[in-house]
Motif scaffolding. Structure first.
Motif, PDB file in Angstrom:
ATOM      1  N   LEU A 185       0.879  -1.169   0.000  1.00 16.80           N
ATOM      2  CA  LEU A 185       0.000   0.000   0.000  1.00 16.80           C
ATOM      3  C   LEU A 185       0.921   1.225   0.000  1.00 16.80           C
ATOM      4  O   LEU A 185       1.369   1.707   1.034  1.00 16.80           O
ATOM      5  CB  LEU A 185      -0.892  -0.025   1.251  1.00 16.80           C
ATOM      6  N   ILE A 186       1.225   1.708  -1.183  1.00 11.56           N
ATOM      7  CA  ILE A 186       2.273   2.698  -1.443  1.00 11.56           C
ATOM      8  C   ILE A 186       3.617   2.123  -0.970  1.00 11.56           C
ATOM      9  O   ILE A 186       4.136   2.466   0.105  1.00 11.56           O
ATOM     10  CB  ILE A 186       2.000   4.071  -0.790  1.00 11.56           C
ATOM     11  N   ASN A 187       4.127   1.291  -1.808  1.00  4.66           N
ATOM     12  CA  ASN A 187       5.399   0.628  -1.518  1.00  4.66           C
ATOM     13  C   ASN A 187       6.542   1.649  -1.585  1.00  4.66           C
ATOM     14  O   ASN A 187       6.706   2.342  -2.587  1.00  4.66           O
ATOM     15  CB  ASN A 187       5.598  -0.479  -2.561  1.00  4.66           C
ATOM     16  N   LEU A 188       7.312   1.702  -0.522  1.00  6.20           N
ATOM     17  CA  LEU A 188       8.344   2.745  -0.442  1.00  6.20           C
ATOM     18  C   LEU A 188       9.569   2.432  -1.306  1.00  6.20           C
ATOM     19  O   LEU A 188      10.491   3.238  -1.383  1.00  6.20           O
ATOM     20  CB  LEU A 188       8.755   2.967   1.017  1.00  6.20           C
ATOM     21  N   ASP A 189       9.583   1.293  -1.934  1.00 10.66           N
ATOM     22  CA  ASP A 189      10.625   1.025  -2.919  1.00 10.66           C
ATOM     23  C   ASP A 189      10.185   1.457  -4.314  1.00 10.66           C
ATOM     24  O   ASP A 189      10.959   1.382  -5.270  1.00 10.66           O
ATOM     25  CB  ASP A 189      10.974  -0.467  -2.946  1.00 10.66           C
ATOM     26  N   LYS A 190       8.951   1.861  -4.408  1.00  7.37           N
ATOM     27  CA  LYS A 190       8.438   2.270  -5.715  1.00  7.37           C
ATOM     28  C   LYS A 190       7.953   3.712  -5.738  1.00  7.37           C
ATOM     29  O   LYS A 190       7.830   4.319  -6.788  1.00  7.37           O
ATOM     30  CB  LYS A 190       7.289   1.346  -6.126  1.00  7.37           C
ATOM     31  N   TYR A 191       7.628   4.206  -4.565  1.00  8.11           N
ATOM     32  CA  TYR A 191       7.103   5.576  -4.470  1.00  8.11           C
ATOM     33  C   TYR A 191       7.902   6.396  -3.488  1.00  8.11           C
ATOM     34  O   TYR A 191       8.391   5.877  -2.483  1.00  8.11           O
ATOM     35  CB  TYR A 191       5.650   5.559  -3.992  1.00  8.11           C
ATOM     36  N   VAL A 192       7.961   7.684  -3.777  1.00 12.59           N
ATOM     37  CA  VAL A 192       8.547   8.615  -2.823  1.00 12.59           C
ATOM     38  C   VAL A 192       7.493   9.699  -2.572  1.00 12.59           C
ATOM     39  O   VAL A 192       6.881  10.217  -3.510  1.00 12.59           O
ATOM     40  CB  VAL A 192       9.901   9.163  -3.349  1.00 12.59           C
ATOM     41  N   PHE A 193       7.246   9.991  -1.313  1.00 12.14           N
ATOM     42  CA  PHE A 193       6.233  10.989  -0.977  1.00 12.14           C
ATOM     43  C   PHE A 193       6.822  12.385  -1.103  1.00 12.14           C
ATOM     44  O   PHE A 193       7.939  12.632  -0.623  1.00 12.14           O
ATOM     45  CB  PHE A 193       5.766  10.805   0.469  1.00 12.14           C
ATOM     46  N   ASN A 194       6.075  13.285  -1.698  1.00 12.03           N
ATOM     47  CA  ASN A 194       6.535  14.665  -1.660  1.00 12.03           C
ATOM     48  C   ASN A 194       6.268  15.218  -0.260  1.00 12.03           C
ATOM     49  O   ASN A 194       5.742  14.520   0.609  1.00 12.03           O
ATOM     50  CB  ASN A 194       5.908  15.501  -2.796  1.00 12.03           C
ATOM     51  N   THR A 195       6.621  16.447  -0.031  1.00 14.90           N
ATOM     52  CA  THR A 195       6.551  16.959   1.340  1.00 14.90           C
ATOM     53  C   THR A 195       5.114  17.232   1.780  1.00 14.90           C
ATOM     54  O   THR A 195       4.856  17.572   2.927  1.00 14.90           O
ATOM     55  CB  THR A 195       7.452  18.209   1.511  1.00 14.90           C
ATOM     56  N   GLU A 196       4.166  17.034   0.880  1.00 12.87           N
ATOM     57  CA  GLU A 196       2.749  17.159   1.232  1.00 12.87           C
ATOM     58  C   GLU A 196       2.085  15.774   1.180  1.00 12.87           C
ATOM     59  O   GLU A 196       0.870  15.654   1.041  1.00 12.87           O
ATOM     60  CB  GLU A 196       2.079  18.143   0.261  1.00 12.87           C
ATOM     61  N   ALA A 197       2.900  14.727   1.278  1.00  8.61           N
ATOM     62  CA  ALA A 197       2.405  13.339   1.335  1.00  8.61           C
ATOM     63  C   ALA A 197       1.754  12.852   0.042  1.00  8.61           C
ATOM     64  O   ALA A 197       0.909  11.958   0.072  1.00  8.61           O
ATOM     65  CB  ALA A 197       1.440  13.134   2.501  1.00  8.61           C
ATOM     66  N   HIS A 198       2.151  13.429  -1.073  1.00 11.37           N
ATOM     67  CA  HIS A 198       1.641  12.933  -2.352  1.00 11.37           C
ATOM     68  C   HIS A 198       2.682  11.994  -2.970  1.00 11.37           C
ATOM     69  O   HIS A 198       3.798  12.431  -3.280  1.00 11.37           O
ATOM     70  CB  HIS A 198       1.328  14.088  -3.300  1.00 11.37           C
ATOM     71  N   PRO A 199       2.331  10.720  -3.121  1.00 12.03           N
ATOM     72  CA  PRO A 199       3.326   9.771  -3.616  1.00 12.03           C
ATOM     73  C   PRO A 199       3.597   9.923  -5.106  1.00 12.03           C
ATOM     74  O   PRO A 199       2.679   9.990  -5.916  1.00 12.03           O
ATOM     75  CB  PRO A 199       2.680   8.409  -3.321  1.00 12.03           C
ATOM     76  N   LEU A 200       4.880   9.974  -5.450  1.00 13.64           N
ATOM     77  CA  LEU A 200       5.302  10.055  -6.855  1.00 13.64           C
ATOM     78  C   LEU A 200       6.214   8.861  -7.137  1.00 13.64           C
ATOM     79  O   LEU A 200       6.936   8.406  -6.247  1.00 13.64           O
ATOM     80  CB  LEU A 200       6.065  11.365  -7.100  1.00 13.64           C
ATOM     81  N   PRO A 201       6.196   8.364  -8.361  1.00 12.47           N
ATOM     82  CA  PRO A 201       6.986   7.156  -8.634  1.00 12.47           C
ATOM     83  C   PRO A 201       8.489   7.397  -8.582  1.00 12.47           C
ATOM     84  O   PRO A 201       8.964   8.478  -8.924  1.00 12.47           O
ATOM     85  CB  PRO A 201       6.559   6.775 -10.049  1.00 12.47           C
TER      86      PRO A 201
END
Ligand code: DMJ
Length: 673
Positions: free
Chosen positions: A652-668
């Motif tokens: 659920l939003i895998n941290l090896d695939k996504y990085v959260f921006n500083t407003e918690a929006h996940p980007l690949p």
């Protein structure tokens, strides 16, 4: 598919089945005759010529096929009906966690090739990322090329899965790119996050990907349900009293405008997706489609609109695959570009998105360091998606420039930078709180986003963490909590903003990506401190700023709060770090701490008629003095991180695939070659 040309050509063609029983019937005397009347007569004559037995066999076959057809139709229909009803009736307990789907391939010039030599900085060599003990995890080497199956974000909604299987089996489901798919949207890093190429090319359209996942869905637990309930309550207030406006004022049942761009709605889009709030999402999407207009004579803050609006639209595009959000992201991205037209290329703080003009604040030509260095994840991703490198060029230039600047103190940066000279100003004050915080966060996150290749970013990050250790760490009394203070012209101040509580999460993320193991140790110590900033306060909620006691005094706690600092704005940073800590360690205490915080938000900030409010006094449980404002980040970040913290599903939003921006929006995370 609707075709405008076909529609214009005349009335729709009616299809029918013609049964040809013999060539002599089709080609009659006098040549080819295919009139309807002729064909009807011909069939009838042929039928009459058949023997009684032949006719009976044919009739029996028709009857048999008809009965089979009716039976299978009814059983399919029943299955479908019960599934659909169940999913509608029971949305709260069986929330679908929709999958994720990455969209377009990279189109930018590839970052420099990964270098095994990480420069001359001693701590830059990567360590093997540690294992998260509690859950399945990705490969230790994060230069991922995960298989299609491994990369799926799991659907938890059993009923929806059943529908998927039925639909899949019968091959009746069609890919409809313009319609959001709530089922089986998946991460496809092989296809979607390839290395940016040096050629600018037309980006591919996102494709709906069929669900192939075999992994058991992880059911939603009680605590996650409580987050969904909290979100719905907040959303109700926003919907009833502030729909389409920036922020809800839950007590006065009205709203406030900052940019006039539906900030809360946009910030909350991907949270709704992650929480599986289908109906709310669809409604919000309609507003974005019909009412979100950026062609407005309004000044917006470059940083805030980038992290909340651009970031929110980009991540929603990635999660949903709905091109509407990418179109809107392009629009706002283009409108923000005038900010970079400054003598130094360090952007101005404010942009008029309707007029295409930008300017610094009225009283200075300085910009804030955190603001100009925390817009990179979003603009870089926008370039990757659109194939237009101007966005990335502009923000990369800022980072390169800041990298070379003097005025740092062992990697720590001052808080201001001048847009004319490009030099730091107000030298000598160093903090990890307001005005500098996300500079450090984005050094690490850009490095991760780009596939861990951009060594200057890593160098700056590592140097800064050494600077923190050397200049800003102290221990409080009586509990000996390690905290991050501030340095002003050589004098240490035991002041720590709640904002600094992003740091444990960032340190843990770095350690997970192979950086020094002592970063993880520091993260563990600091998150304890951030938790104590809540636990030692009367309402169990942290104030905006605390001062730590450096000397033991009878009857005094570690945490002191000044009257001007005792407000709580529903900020996310501690919950954010708890999420990272739980993901990487599996230690349930982090979930328990988050649960306490959620309960205290419910106790002291929840407004019965809908919404949550910031409060003025965390030290007064009998009257926390509501401020009458729900910040957009409460829905964009705080509740999202809560939901993820309580989840045991690393996909659920895998941290090896996504990085959260500083407003918690996940980007690949871009996948290197
Ligand atoms: C958010 O807008 C972002 O997290 C930003 O980096 C800091 N301030 C708020 C939340 O506290």
């Amino acid at each position: 598919m609707y075709s405008g040309a076909a529609a214009a050509a005349g009335p729709p063609r009616r299809d029918f089945i013609s049964v040809t029983l013999g060539p002599e019937e089709a080609v009659g005397v006098g040549g080819y005759n295919n009139s309807k009347a002729w064909r009807r007569r011909s069939c009838w004559r042929k039928w009459k010529q058949l023997s009684r037995l032949q006719r009976s066999v044919i009739l029996f076959l028709f009857a048999f096929l008809a009965v089979c057809g009716v039976i299978s139709y009814t059983s399919m229909g029943e299955a479908w009906k019960s599934i659909t009803n169940k999913s509608l009736d029971d949305q709260r307990t069986e929330q679908e966690i929709p999958g994720l789907k990455l969209a377009n391939p990279a189109v930018l010039p590839a970052p420099q090739k990964a270098d095994t030599n990480h420069g001359d900085y001693p701590e830059l060599s990567l360590q093997k990322p540690p294992k998260s003990p509690h859950v399945r995890r990705g490969p230790s080497n994060l230069q991922i090329k995960a298989s299609r199956r491994d990369t799926r974000l799991k659907t938890r909604h059993d009923t929806i899965r059943a529908v998927d299987e039925l639909v899949e089996a019968d091959k009746v489901e069609k890919t409809e790119k313009s319609i959001i798919s709530w089922r089986g949207a998946v991460i496809e890093p092989d296809q979607s996050t390839e290395t940016p190429s040096s050629k600018i090319k037309e980006p591919e359209k996102p494709s709906s990907v069929e669900a192939e996942d075999q992994k058991e869905p992880v059911p939603i637990n009680e605590r996650q349900l409580a987050v969904i309930e909290a979100f719905r309550h907040a959303w109700k207030g926003y919907k009833d009293f502030a729909w389409g406006h920036d922020e809800l004022k839950p007590l006065s049942k009205s709203y406030s405008e900052w940019f006039g761009l539906g900030l809360t709605l946009i910030d909350a889009l991907d949270t709704m997706w992650i929480l599986g709030l289908k109906e709310e999402f669809e409604e919000a999407r309609k507003w974005v489609a019909n009412d979100l207009v950026f062609d407005k004579n309004v000044d917006v803050n470059l940083f805030e609109s980038t992290i909340r609006i651009l970031g929110g639209l980009l991540s929603t595009y990635h999660l949903s695959g709905d091109s509407l959000f990418l179109e809107k992201a392009k629009d706002i991205g283009n409108r923000l570009m005038p900010a970079f037209k400054t003598p130094s290329k360090i952007p101005y703080s404010d942009v008029n998105i309707g007029r295409g003009t930008a300017h610094p604040p009225r009283w200075t030509s300085d910009s804030t360091v955190a603001e100009v260095t925390s817009i990179q994840l979003e603009f870089r991703e926008l370039s990757r998606l659109t194939g237009d490198e101007k966005f990335q060029k502009a923000v990369d230039e800022v980072m390169k420039h800041v990298h070379t600047l003097s005025g740092k103190n062992d990697g720590l940066v001052p808080m201001f930078i001048n847009t004319n000279s490009g030099q730091f100003t107000h030298l000598g004050v160093y903090t990890l709180g307001a005005r500098a915080d996300s500079y450090y966060e984005y050094l690490l996150k850009q490095w991760i986003q780009g596939g861990r290749k951009e060594n200057e970013l890593l160098e700056d990050y590592m140097r800064a963490i050494e600077g923190v250790k050397k200049h800003l760490l102290q221990r409080s009394e009586p509990k000996k909590l390690t905290f991050v203070g501030e340095l002003a012209h050589g004098h240490f101040s035991a002041k720590m903003d709640h904002l600094v509580c992003f740091l444990p999460g960032t340190l843990a993320l770095g350690a997970h990506n192979g950086l020094a193991a002592d970063h993880m140790k520091l993260a563990e110590t600091l998150i304890e401190t951030c938790y104590q900033m809540y636990a030692q306060v009367e309402t169990g909620l942290s104030p905006e700023i605390v001062h730590f006691n450096l000397h033991a005094q009878k009857g005094h706690k570690d945490v002191e709060i000044k009257p001007a600092d005792r407000h709580n704005l529903l900020r996310p940073e501690t919950v954010e770090s708890l999420f990272y800590m739980y993901r990487f360690t599996g230690d349930k205490k982090y979930q328990d701490w988050g649960w306490e915080i959620l309960q205290n938000f419910n106790r002291y900030t929840r407004v019965p008629t809908g919404g949550y409010t910031s409060i003025n006094n965390v030290q007064n449980p009998s009257n926390p003095e509501p401020r009458d404002k729900m910040e957009s980040f409460f829905l964009g970040e705080t509740l999202k991180y809560m939901f993820l913290l309580f989840s045991d599903d690393i996909d659920l939003i895998n941290l090896d695939k996504y990085v959260f921006n500083t407003e918690a929006h996940p980007l690949p995370i871009w996948v290197p070659a």
